[in-house]
Design a protein around this motif. Structure first.
Motif, short mmCIF file in Angstrom:
data_model
loop_
_atom_site.label_atom_id
_atom_site.label_comp_id
_atom_site.label_asym_id
_atom_site.label_seq_id
_atom_site.Cartn_x
_atom_site.Cartn_y
_atom_site.Cartn_z
N SER A 110 0.84 -1.20 0.00
CA SER A 110 0.00 0.00 0.00
C SER A 110 0.87 1.24 0.00
O SER A 110 1.98 1.24 0.55
N ARG A 111 0.36 2.29 -0.64
CA ARG A 111 1.09 3.55 -0.64
C ARG A 111 0.12 4.71 -0.81
O ARG A 111 -0.79 4.65 -1.64
N PRO A 112 0.27 5.76 -0.01
CA PRO A 112 -0.54 6.95 -0.22
C PRO A 112 -0.11 7.64 -1.51
O PRO A 112 1.06 7.57 -1.90
N VAL A 113 -1.05 8.30 -2.17
CA VAL A 113 -0.73 8.94 -3.44
C VAL A 113 -1.36 10.33 -3.52
O VAL A 113 -2.34 10.63 -2.81
N ASP A 114 -0.80 11.14 -4.37
CA ASP A 114 -1.38 12.42 -4.76
C ASP A 114 -1.83 12.24 -6.21
O ASP A 114 -1.02 11.86 -7.07
N ASP A 115 -3.12 12.46 -6.49
CA ASP A 115 -3.63 12.21 -7.84
C ASP A 115 -3.58 13.45 -8.72
O ASP A 115 -4.26 13.52 -9.74
N GLY A 140 -2.58 -7.99 -16.11
CA GLY A 140 -3.69 -8.81 -15.65
C GLY A 140 -3.87 -8.83 -14.15
O GLY A 140 -4.48 -9.76 -13.61
N LEU A 141 -3.38 -7.80 -13.45
CA LEU A 141 -3.40 -7.77 -11.99
C LEU A 141 -4.34 -6.67 -11.50
O LEU A 141 -4.16 -5.49 -11.86
N PRO A 142 -5.32 -6.99 -10.66
CA PRO A 142 -6.23 -5.97 -10.11
C PRO A 142 -5.52 -5.04 -9.13
O PRO A 142 -4.49 -5.40 -8.53
N VAL A 143 -6.07 -3.84 -8.96
CA VAL A 143 -5.51 -2.83 -8.07
C VAL A 143 -6.63 -2.23 -7.22
O VAL A 143 -7.68 -1.84 -7.75
N LEU A 144 -6.41 -2.15 -5.91
CA LEU A 144 -7.36 -1.48 -5.02
C LEU A 144 -7.09 0.02 -5.02
O LEU A 144 -5.93 0.45 -4.89
N LEU A 145 -8.16 0.80 -5.17
CA LEU A 145 -8.07 2.26 -5.13
C LEU A 145 -8.89 2.77 -3.95
O LEU A 145 -10.09 2.48 -3.85
N TYR A 146 -8.24 3.50 -3.05
CA TYR A 146 -8.93 4.15 -1.94
C TYR A 146 -9.27 5.58 -2.37
O TYR A 146 -8.40 6.33 -2.82
N THR A 147 -10.54 5.95 -2.21
CA THR A 147 -10.99 7.24 -2.71
C THR A 147 -11.55 8.11 -1.58
O THR A 147 -11.90 7.61 -0.51
N VAL A 184 -8.47 9.82 -5.90
CA VAL A 184 -7.78 8.60 -5.47
C VAL A 184 -6.72 9.03 -4.47
O VAL A 184 -5.87 9.87 -4.78
N GLN A 185 -6.76 8.47 -3.26
CA GLN A 185 -5.88 8.92 -2.18
C GLN A 185 -4.85 7.87 -1.76
O GLN A 185 -3.83 8.21 -1.15
N TRP A 186 -5.13 6.62 -2.03
CA TRP A 186 -4.24 5.54 -1.60
C TRP A 186 -4.42 4.41 -2.61
O TRP A 186 -5.54 4.20 -3.12
N VAL A 187 -3.36 3.69 -2.90
CA VAL A 187 -3.47 2.54 -3.80
C VAL A 187 -2.86 1.32 -3.13
O VAL A 187 -1.92 1.44 -2.31
N VAL A 188 -3.38 0.16 -3.46
CA VAL A 188 -2.83 -1.11 -3.00
C VAL A 188 -2.44 -1.86 -4.26
O VAL A 188 -3.29 -2.33 -5.02
#
Length: 274
Positions: free
Chosen positions: A164-169, A188-195, A263-267
């Motif tokens: 996991s990592r916080p991001v600036d969009d 082919g890999l899914p990604v979780l997006l925290y919004t 989008v604030q955080w991605v996994v």
């Protein structure tokens, strides 16, 4: 006979019936004038589809289970045993209690659960796994949903682990975030997006408030050449197609992001060896 999708990636790629999706309309705005189904084929319209398990809409079990719903969907994308159980309630011959995917509660095998009940039961298991050690040795508060670092610990997909990592969009940072997401999807890999929102909508919204799942598709693009991203949004139970560049530098709310703006955080997935 229509193809039956066996993963959430297939859902996004095909928008096909009868098992997993039902087209419900367009996500808004024209994406071009040509149509087609192969890679790099411009889209006529961005699409929306209902995601279903066994005919039941695949929605989060309660208001704080968005992360758990996405984690179950992520695991099912790479695990046909879990996907088959969610869809039909059945397990392949030879699969015993010791072989169960961790998302399937053993007690549910003897219960007469419908498809919605199975999906909810799997979410409850995942909630327990993510809450454990969510604050060091302490459990994560249930009212706060799923912490991104706990989601990374529990996320399960063949051949990778998640970080996991916080991001600036916004700006260059947003373009870097988008590049990481698109690179994973192309593999082919899914990604979780925290919004969530930002400080302009209140301090409480300037932190992650919802979780959605970006899923691999067919590599299609808009007529402007922008990659199209398919996003499972667990509150509505829909998959939304969106232009990739709409995930950065946003100023308006998006249905694909659960009604949030940023989008604030991605996994993200990483190879097991790294």
């Amino acid at each position: 006979m229509p193809l039956v999708p066996r993963s959430l990636g297939d859902i996004a790629a095909r928008f096909a019936r009868p098992v997993r999706t039902t087209p419900v309309g367009r996500s808004g705005g024209s994406a071009g004038v040509a149509s087609g189904g192969g890679p790099d084929t411009p889209l006529e319209q961005l699409r929306v589809a209902r995601v279903e398990w066994g005919g039941a809409l695949a929605v989060q079990a309660d208001e704080t289970s968005c992360g758990a719903a996405c984690l179950v969907m992520l695991a099912a994308t790479g695990d046909p045993v879990l996907a088959g159980w969610l869809d039909s309630g059945e397990l392949p011959a030879g699969v015993g209690l010791g072989d169960l995917p961790p998302e399937i509660p053993a007690l549910a095998l003897g219960a007469e659960l419908d498809a919605g009940g199975r999906f909810a039961a799997a979410q409850q298991v995942v909630r327990g796994l993510t809450r454990s050690r969510g604050l060091g040795p302490l459990p994560w508060p249930r009212s706060l949903g799923t912490a991104p670092w706990a989601a990374a610990r529990v996320a399960r997909f063949p051949g990778v682990r998640y970080v996991s990592r916080p991001v600036d969009d916004r700006g260059a940072a947003g373009q870097e975030m988008l590049s990481l997401v698109l690179n994973a999807l192309r593999q082919g890999l899914p990604v979780l997006l925290y919004t969530g929102g930002d400080r302009g909508t209140g301090l409480a919204t300037a932190m992650p408030r919802h979780v959605v799942l970006a899923v691999p598709g067919e590599g299609r693009v808009t007529t402007e050449g922008v990659p199209v991203v398919s996003i499972y949004e667990p509150h509505s139970g829909n998959v939304f197609e969106v232009p990739a560049d709409s995930l950065v530098d946003r100023t308006e709310r998006s249905r694909a992001l659960g009604g949030w703006t940023h989008v604030q955080w991605v996994v993200l997935p990483q190879p097991l060896s790294s």
